[in-house]
Design a protein around this motif. Structure first.
Motif, short mmCIF file in Angstrom:
data_model
loop_
_atom_site.label_atom_id
_atom_site.label_comp_id
_atom_site.label_asym_id
_atom_site.label_seq_id
_atom_site.Cartn_x
_atom_site.Cartn_y
_atom_site.Cartn_z
N VAL A 1 -5.33 7.17 6.47
CA VAL A 1 -4.26 6.30 6.95
C VAL A 1 -3.14 7.17 7.47
O VAL A 1 -2.76 8.16 6.84
N TRP A 2 -2.60 6.82 8.63
CA TRP A 2 -1.46 7.53 9.20
C TRP A 2 -0.23 6.65 9.02
O TRP A 2 -0.29 5.43 9.18
N THR A 3 0.88 7.26 8.70
CA THR A 3 2.13 6.53 8.53
C THR A 3 3.28 7.45 8.94
O THR A 3 3.05 8.52 9.49
N CYS A 4 4.49 7.04 8.69
CA CYS A 4 5.66 7.87 8.99
C CYS A 4 6.61 7.82 7.80
O CYS A 4 6.46 6.97 6.92
N ASP A 5 7.58 8.72 7.79
CA ASP A 5 8.57 8.67 6.72
C ASP A 5 9.62 7.61 7.05
O ASP A 5 9.54 6.93 8.08
N LEU A 6 10.58 7.46 6.19
CA LEU A 6 11.63 6.47 6.38
C LEU A 6 12.96 7.21 6.28
O LEU A 6 13.56 7.31 5.23
N SER A 7 13.38 7.77 7.41
CA SER A 7 14.57 8.60 7.43
C SER A 7 15.84 7.77 7.62
O SER A 7 15.79 6.61 8.01
N GLY B 1 -0.23 16.07 4.43
CA GLY B 1 -1.42 15.44 3.87
C GLY B 1 -1.14 15.05 2.42
O GLY B 1 -0.60 15.83 1.65
N LEU B 2 -1.48 13.83 2.09
CA LEU B 2 -1.38 13.34 0.72
C LEU B 2 -2.75 12.77 0.38
O LEU B 2 -3.18 11.79 0.98
N THR B 3 -3.43 13.42 -0.54
CA THR B 3 -4.76 12.96 -0.92
C THR B 3 -4.67 12.26 -2.27
O THR B 3 -4.12 12.81 -3.22
N ALA C 1 2.76 2.84 -6.08
CA ALA C 1 2.30 2.16 -4.86
C ALA C 1 0.80 1.90 -4.92
O ALA C 1 0.33 0.85 -4.46
N VAL C 2 0.03 2.82 -5.48
CA VAL C 2 -1.41 2.59 -5.66
C VAL C 2 -1.60 1.36 -6.54
O VAL C 2 -2.41 0.48 -6.24
N GLY C 3 -0.81 1.26 -7.60
CA GLY C 3 -0.95 0.16 -8.54
C GLY C 3 -0.63 -1.20 -7.98
O GLY C 3 -1.20 -2.20 -8.41
N TYR C 4 0.28 -1.28 -7.01
CA TYR C 4 0.59 -2.60 -6.46
C TYR C 4 -0.11 -2.88 -5.13
O TYR C 4 0.20 -3.84 -4.45
N THR C 5 -1.10 -2.07 -4.80
CA THR C 5 -1.92 -2.35 -3.63
C THR C 5 -2.73 -3.62 -3.87
O THR C 5 -3.37 -3.74 -4.92
N PRO C 6 -2.70 -4.57 -2.94
CA PRO C 6 -3.44 -5.82 -3.13
C PRO C 6 -4.93 -5.56 -3.42
O PRO C 6 -5.56 -4.73 -2.78
N THR D 1 0.83 -1.19 0.00
CA THR D 1 0.00 0.00 0.00
C THR D 1 0.87 1.25 0.00
O THR D 1 2.07 1.19 0.26
N VAL D 2 0.26 2.36 -0.24
CA VAL D 2 0.99 3.63 -0.29
C VAL D 2 1.61 3.94 1.06
O VAL D 2 2.78 4.34 1.15
N ALA D 3 0.87 3.74 2.13
CA ALA D 3 1.35 4.10 3.47
C ALA D 3 2.54 3.27 3.92
O ALA D 3 3.33 3.72 4.75
N SER D 4 2.71 2.08 3.37
CA SER D 4 3.84 1.25 3.79
C SER D 4 4.95 1.18 2.73
O SER D 4 5.94 0.49 2.93
#
Length: 118
Positions: A101-107, A86-88, A25-30, A1-4
């Motif tokens: 969906v809430w997520t975090c970045d990958l720093s 925000g990412l819509t 990421a949208v395209g490979y969402t199950p 998913t986009v968030a992960s």
């Protein structure tokens, strides 16, 4: 998913408004294969701080109905510097459904901490 998605998370950390990573990421969402028409997808960035609605945010459109938008890279960078971003993603035909969906970045720091825990 986009968030992960690691690619989306690193783009956010790097302050890179790379809508291609999000669309990928949208395209490979199950479960969405064949259900999402890329020509109908729209993406926007915005700063949610202190807002009560998306409309108040004056979102920065990156992609509109599958077409890349010319956008101000500096404005995108300013949004991506914020603590909350925000990412819509509008799929064009959600049947009136939506999700948050809430997520975090990958720093670099995150990777270092989680790569050296032993």
């Amino acid at each position: 998913t986009v968030a992960s998605s690691a690619l989306v998370k690193t783009a956010i950390y790097g302050r890179d408004a790379n809508w291609g990573r999000v669309l990928c990421a949208v395209g490979y969402t199950p479960g969405v294969r064949g259900l999402v028409d890329p020509s109908r997808v729209s993406l926007s960035l915005w700063n949610p701080d202190g807002l009560t609605s998306f409309e108040e945010a004056h979102p920065l459109s990156l992609l509109e109905e599958g077409e890349p938008r010319l956008f101000d890279e500096e404005a995108a960078s300013r949004i991506l510097q914020e603590e909350d971003i925000g990412l819509t993603i509008n799929l064009g035909d959600s049947g009136g459904k939506n999700a948050t969906v809430w997520t975090c970045d990958l720093s670099h720091e995150y990777v270092s901490i989680n790569g050296s825990y032993r």
